[in-house]
Design a protein around this motif. Structure first.
Motif, PDB file in Angstrom:
ATOM      1  N   ASN A  95       0.818  -1.203   0.000  1.00 37.75           N
ATOM      2  CA  ASN A  95       0.000   0.000   0.000  1.00 37.75           C
ATOM      3  C   ASN A  95       0.854   1.256   0.000  1.00 37.75           C
ATOM      4  O   ASN A  95       1.929   1.295   0.606  1.00 37.75           O
ATOM      5  N   LEU A  96       0.372   2.273  -0.669  1.00 41.62           N
ATOM      6  CA  LEU A  96       1.087   3.531  -0.782  1.00 41.62           C
ATOM      7  C   LEU A  96       0.400   4.600   0.049  1.00 41.62           C
ATOM      8  O   LEU A  96      -0.811   4.550   0.288  1.00 41.62           O
ATOM      9  N   ALA A  97       1.181   5.589   0.454  1.00 36.08           N
ATOM     10  CA  ALA A  97       0.645   6.768   1.127  1.00 36.08           C
ATOM     11  C   ALA A  97       0.734   7.927   0.136  1.00 36.08           C
ATOM     12  O   ALA A  97       1.784   8.545  -0.028  1.00 36.08           O
ATOM     13  N   LEU A  98      -0.363   8.195  -0.549  1.00 35.90           N
ATOM     14  CA  LEU A  98      -0.397   9.252  -1.548  1.00 35.90           C
ATOM     15  C   LEU A  98      -0.593  10.585  -0.844  1.00 35.90           C
ATOM     16  O   LEU A  98      -1.555  10.765  -0.081  1.00 35.90           O
ATOM     17  N   SER A  99       0.308  11.527  -1.087  1.00 35.28           N
ATOM     18  CA  SER A  99       0.221  12.831  -0.439  1.00 35.28           C
ATOM     19  C   SER A  99       0.285  13.942  -1.481  1.00 35.28           C
ATOM     20  O   SER A  99       0.168  13.694  -2.682  1.00 35.28           O
ATOM     21  N   GLU A 100       0.480  15.179  -1.033  1.00 30.02           N
ATOM     22  CA  GLU A 100       0.232  16.334  -1.897  1.00 30.02           C
ATOM     23  C   GLU A 100       1.065  16.336  -3.170  1.00 30.02           C
ATOM     24  O   GLU A 100       0.569  16.733  -4.233  1.00 30.02           O
ATOM     25  N   ARG A 101       2.304  15.908  -3.112  1.00 28.81           N
ATOM     26  CA  ARG A 101       3.130  15.945  -4.328  1.00 28.81           C
ATOM     27  C   ARG A 101       2.546  15.045  -5.413  1.00 28.81           C
ATOM     28  O   ARG A 101       2.478  15.419  -6.587  1.00 28.81           O
ATOM     29  N   GLY A 102       2.139  13.848  -5.009  1.00 24.00           N
ATOM     30  CA  GLY A 102       1.539  12.950  -5.977  1.00 24.00           C
ATOM     31  C   GLY A 102       0.190  13.434  -6.453  1.00 24.00           C
ATOM     32  O   GLY A 102      -0.131  13.353  -7.650  1.00 24.00           O
ATOM     33  N   ILE A 103      -0.620  13.968  -5.531  1.00 21.46           N
ATOM     34  CA  ILE A 103      -1.931  14.479  -5.902  1.00 21.46           C
ATOM     35  C   ILE A 103      -1.798  15.658  -6.857  1.00 21.46           C
ATOM     36  O   ILE A 103      -2.557  15.790  -7.829  1.00 21.46           O
ATOM     37  N   ASP A 104      -0.823  16.513  -6.610  1.00 21.55           N
ATOM     38  CA  ASP A 104      -0.588  17.665  -7.489  1.00 21.55           C
ATOM     39  C   ASP A 104      -0.282  17.204  -8.916  1.00 21.55           C
ATOM     40  O   ASP A 104      -0.805  17.762  -9.884  1.00 21.55           O
ATOM     41  N   ALA A 105       0.545  16.179  -9.048  1.00 17.90           N
ATOM     42  CA  ALA A 105       0.873  15.671 -10.385  1.00 17.90           C
ATOM     43  C   ALA A 105      -0.364  15.091 -11.062  1.00 17.90           C
ATOM     44  O   ALA A 105      -0.613  15.325 -12.250  1.00 17.90           O
ATOM     45  N   LEU A 106      -1.158  14.332 -10.315  1.00 16.08           N
ATOM     46  CA  LEU A 106      -2.381  13.755 -10.879  1.00 16.08           C
ATOM     47  C   LEU A 106      -3.378  14.843 -11.269  1.00 16.08           C
ATOM     48  O   LEU A 106      -4.072  14.745 -12.287  1.00 16.08           O
ATOM     49  N   ARG A 107      -3.432  15.887 -10.454  1.00 13.51           N
ATOM     50  CA  ARG A 107      -4.356  16.995 -10.728  1.00 13.51           C
ATOM     51  C   ARG A 107      -4.051  17.653 -12.071  1.00 13.51           C
ATOM     52  O   ARG A 107      -4.960  18.086 -12.782  1.00 13.51           O
ATOM     53  N   ARG A 108      -2.798  17.720 -12.430  1.00 11.10           N
ATOM     54  CA  ARG A 108      -2.390  18.401 -13.660  1.00 11.10           C
ATOM     55  C   ARG A 108      -2.885  17.700 -14.915  1.00 11.10           C
ATOM     56  O   ARG A 108      -2.995  18.326 -15.972  1.00 11.10           O
ATOM     57  N   VAL A 109      -3.145  16.401 -14.813  1.00 10.47           N
ATOM     58  CA  VAL A 109      -3.680  15.679 -15.974  1.00 10.47           C
ATOM     59  C   VAL A 109      -5.108  15.197 -15.711  1.00 10.47           C
ATOM     60  O   VAL A 109      -5.609  14.306 -16.385  1.00 10.47           O
ATOM     61  N   GLY A 110      -5.747  15.808 -14.711  1.00 12.53           N
ATOM     62  CA  GLY A 110      -7.156  15.551 -14.466  1.00 12.53           C
ATOM     63  C   GLY A 110      -7.484  14.196 -13.881  1.00 12.53           C
ATOM     64  O   GLY A 110      -8.602  13.696 -14.062  1.00 12.53           O
ATOM     65  N   LEU A 111      -6.533  13.580 -13.131  1.00 15.53           N
ATOM     66  CA  LEU A 111      -6.752  12.222 -12.629  1.00 15.53           C
ATOM     67  C   LEU A 111      -6.954  12.142 -11.121  1.00 15.53           C
ATOM     68  O   LEU A 111      -7.241  11.072 -10.599  1.00 15.53           O
ATOM     69  N   HIS A 112      -6.797  13.266 -10.415  1.00 14.12           N
ATOM     70  CA  HIS A 112      -6.787  13.183  -8.953  1.00 14.12           C
ATOM     71  C   HIS A 112      -8.120  12.719  -8.383  1.00 14.12           C
ATOM     72  O   HIS A 112      -8.155  11.903  -7.458  1.00 14.12           O
ATOM     73  N   GLU A 113      -9.230  13.202  -8.930  1.00 14.88           N
ATOM     74  CA  GLU A 113     -10.522  12.800  -8.381  1.00 14.88           C
ATOM     75  C   GLU A 113     -10.788  11.315  -8.628  1.00 14.88           C
ATOM     76  O   GLU A 113     -11.298  10.606  -7.749  1.00 14.88           O
ATOM     77  N   ARG A 114     -10.424  10.835  -9.813  1.00 14.97           N
ATOM     78  CA  ARG A 114     -10.625   9.425 -10.132  1.00 14.97           C
ATOM     79  C   ARG A 114      -9.819   8.532  -9.187  1.00 14.97           C
ATOM     80  O   ARG A 114     -10.312   7.503  -8.716  1.00 14.97           O
ATOM     81  N   VAL A 115      -8.594   8.928  -8.899  1.00 16.65           N
ATOM     82  CA  VAL A 115      -7.711   8.115  -8.061  1.00 16.65           C
ATOM     83  C   VAL A 115      -8.138   8.161  -6.600  1.00 16.65           C
ATOM     84  O   VAL A 115      -8.164   7.134  -5.900  1.00 16.65           O
ATOM     85  N   LEU A 116      -8.505   9.346  -6.106  1.00 13.12           N
ATOM     86  CA  LEU A 116      -8.797   9.490  -4.688  1.00 13.12           C
ATOM     87  C   LEU A 116     -10.105   8.826  -4.278  1.00 13.12           C
ATOM     88  O   LEU A 116     -10.362   8.650  -3.084  1.00 13.12           O
ATOM     89  N   VAL A 117     -10.921   8.433  -5.241  1.00 15.56           N
ATOM     90  CA  VAL A 117     -12.140   7.684  -4.918  1.00 15.56           C
ATOM     91  C   VAL A 117     -11.795   6.402  -4.164  1.00 15.56           C
ATOM     92  O   VAL A 117     -12.533   5.970  -3.265  1.00 15.56           O
ATOM     93  N   ASP A 118     -10.673   5.782  -4.512  1.00 16.41           N
ATOM     94  CA  ASP A 118     -10.273   4.509  -3.900  1.00 16.41           C
ATOM     95  C   ASP A 118      -9.319   4.679  -2.728  1.00 16.41           C
ATOM     96  O   ASP A 118      -8.789   3.692  -2.212  1.00 16.41           O
ATOM     97  N   ALA A 119      -9.092   5.926  -2.303  1.00 14.86           N
ATOM     98  CA  ALA A 119      -8.117   6.186  -1.248  1.00 14.86           C
ATOM     99  C   ALA A 119      -8.805   6.383   0.096  1.00 14.86           C
ATOM    100  O   ALA A 119      -9.959   6.832   0.166  1.00 14.86           O
TER     101      ALA A 119
END
Length: 457
Positions: free
Chosen positions: A65-89
């Motif tokens: 398991n990973l601990a996704l934090s702001e740096r990773g979320i920021d990168a995902l946000r830039r390509v519009g993926l953060h909401e899709r990913v955080l649904v499972d977090a």
């Protein structure tokens, strides 16, 4: 607070003449990188040695398991993926410390208790990124292609040898990178790999008898035991993925427990509160593999070959130990930095790859050191009353000096402040606090002397 907050240009704005980029590795960083590059208008082929993980059975004991934090979320946000990913977090707002005896101790990560790191399955995240990459125009993904040659590109496949070509090759194929190995074999780079005398093994805490979580799902659970530790992160199915970090040798090591009785006896002595929560303890311990822990350093991260520029990114360039929860976050942030330097160089990869390394190397060296130091903190210190007092003082300073005093953990996990700047800022804060402490002690000493002198009079 300084940050990596700028956004790159998109699509045809960024690049008018597409480059064919071969990304080797369809893991977390490689899949996200494909999205970034295709967004810029490049043609991207991703080559992966494994079968498609979205259809293949998961490898036993390798979920991590990973601990996704702001740096990773920021990168995902830039390509519009953060909401899709955080649904499972699942958000974790602090550490829950489990002593051998005594009460649990919850240590929140931020001063207000509101900020959280996010527990997510590596496999679920990888699948989401693969889906996103496959759905991005300009990206194709080829599985069961293991790199065996770099100039030209040669792959071993189930059908035999396959050759390919690309204008640029980027190795995003992890700590055991085949691209890095090829560059090393060609004499174009150097590398060092520093393994810890520790390994990891995964176990599972089952859901409770009522189908709910057996422990608090809003925390990262830690069992610190001095020379070893166990952690547990929550999953959406109400289980917890546990990871043992134990030494390879010694009387209480990964190799020392042979029989079912020895396994149960050791866990009842060292982790007594979790044994009732692990119905498959013996089976998981005996069958799940032991993983290695180490830090990979190499240089340079790029080279000019007759076939074109070749670069490394993520763990292929700078794998770190997992104890700050920054491995994936750091790899995702690499994609942001590379995207930025491609803006600056007009998508000239021959110029962008050396600039990427120049911008990024000090930062990844800083987080590599912090990750090693955090292992000692998690394993040895978090249960200490002195450490707990220090954390309370630190949070008090953050409340008293908002924005002026910020803890290392908050800067690393809840900002995009470059890692080297975090290191330097925390060092300055500690120097100031040390000086204030000396002055305070000196003042108290002078006051005591004055009182004593008055008494003598």
């Amino acid at each position: 607070m300084s940050s990596l907050s700028g956004r790159g240009l998109r699509g045809s704005q960024a690049h008018s003449s597409p480059t064919h980029v071969a990304v080797v590795g369809a893991g977390l960083t490689g899949s996200l990188l494909a999205c970034f590059l295709a967004r810029r208008g490049h043609q991207v082929t991703v080559y992966e040695r494994r079968p498609d993980p979205r259809t293949a059975a998961a490898e036993r004991g390798r979920s991590i398991n990973l601990a996704l934090s702001e740096r990773g979320i920021d990168a995902l946000r830039r390509v519009g993926l953060h909401e899709r990913v955080l649904v499972d977090a699942l958000p974790m707002h602090g550490r829950m410390i489990h002593p051998v005896d005594g009460e649990l101790d919850f240590q929140q990560y931020s001063i207000d208790g509101q900020r959280a790191i996010n527990s997510i399955s590596r496999g679920a995240l990888n699948n989401a990124l693969l889906d996103a990459a496959a759905a991005t125009p300009g990206v194709s993904i080829v599985f069961e292609h293991r790199l065996t040659g770099l100039d030209p590109l040669v792959f071993a496949t189930p059908a035999g040898e396959a050759k390919a070509s690309a204008d640029v090759v980027i190795g995003a194929d992890g700590a055991g990178s085949a691209v890095r190995g090829q560059l090393l074999g060609m004499g174009l780079i150097d590398e060092s790999v520093d393994f810890l005398d520790y390994g990891y093994k995964e176990l599972t805490i089952a859901a409770g008898p009522d189908g709910d979580f057996a422990m608090d799902p809003g925390a990262l659970h830690i069992w610190p035991r001095g020379t070893s530790m166990m952690i547990a992160l929550p999953n959406p199915d109400r289980t917890f993925t546990c990871t043992l970090f134990w030494p390879h040798g010694g009387t209480s090591s990964l190799a020392s427990l042979g029989s079912p009785a020895a396994i149960e006896r050791h866990f009842r002595a060292v982790y007594p509160d979790v044994v009732p929560l692990m119905p498959n303890l013996v089976e998981d311990y005996r069958l799940n593999p032991v993983g290695l822990l180490g830090t990979v350093r190499c240089g340079p991260w790029q080279a000019a070959t007759p076939g074109g520029p070749v670069g490394l990114i993520g763990d292929a360039a700078h794998a770190i130990v997992p104890f700050y929860g920054q491995g994936a976050n750091c790899g995702f942030e690499d994609c942001v930095v590379l995207d930025r330097v491609l803006d600056e160089t007009g998508d000239d990869f021959a110029a962008a790859l050396p600039l990427f390394e120049a911008r990024r190397r000090e930062d990844v060296e800083a987080i590599a050191t912090m990750a090693l130091n955090n292992f000692v903190e998690m394993r040895d210190k978090v249960a200490s009353p002195v450490f707990q007092l220090g954390k309370k003082i630190e949070h008090a300073l953050e409340r008293a000096l908002p924005g002026r005093y910020v803890s290392r953990y908050e800067l690393v996990s809840f900002s995009t402040t470059p890692y080297a700047q975090v290191r330097d800022r925390v060092r300055r804060q500690h120097q100031v606090l040390g000086a204030v402490g000396v002055l305070a002690l000196g003042g108290l000493g002078a006051l005591g002397a004055a009182v004593a002198k008055g008494r003598r009079r």
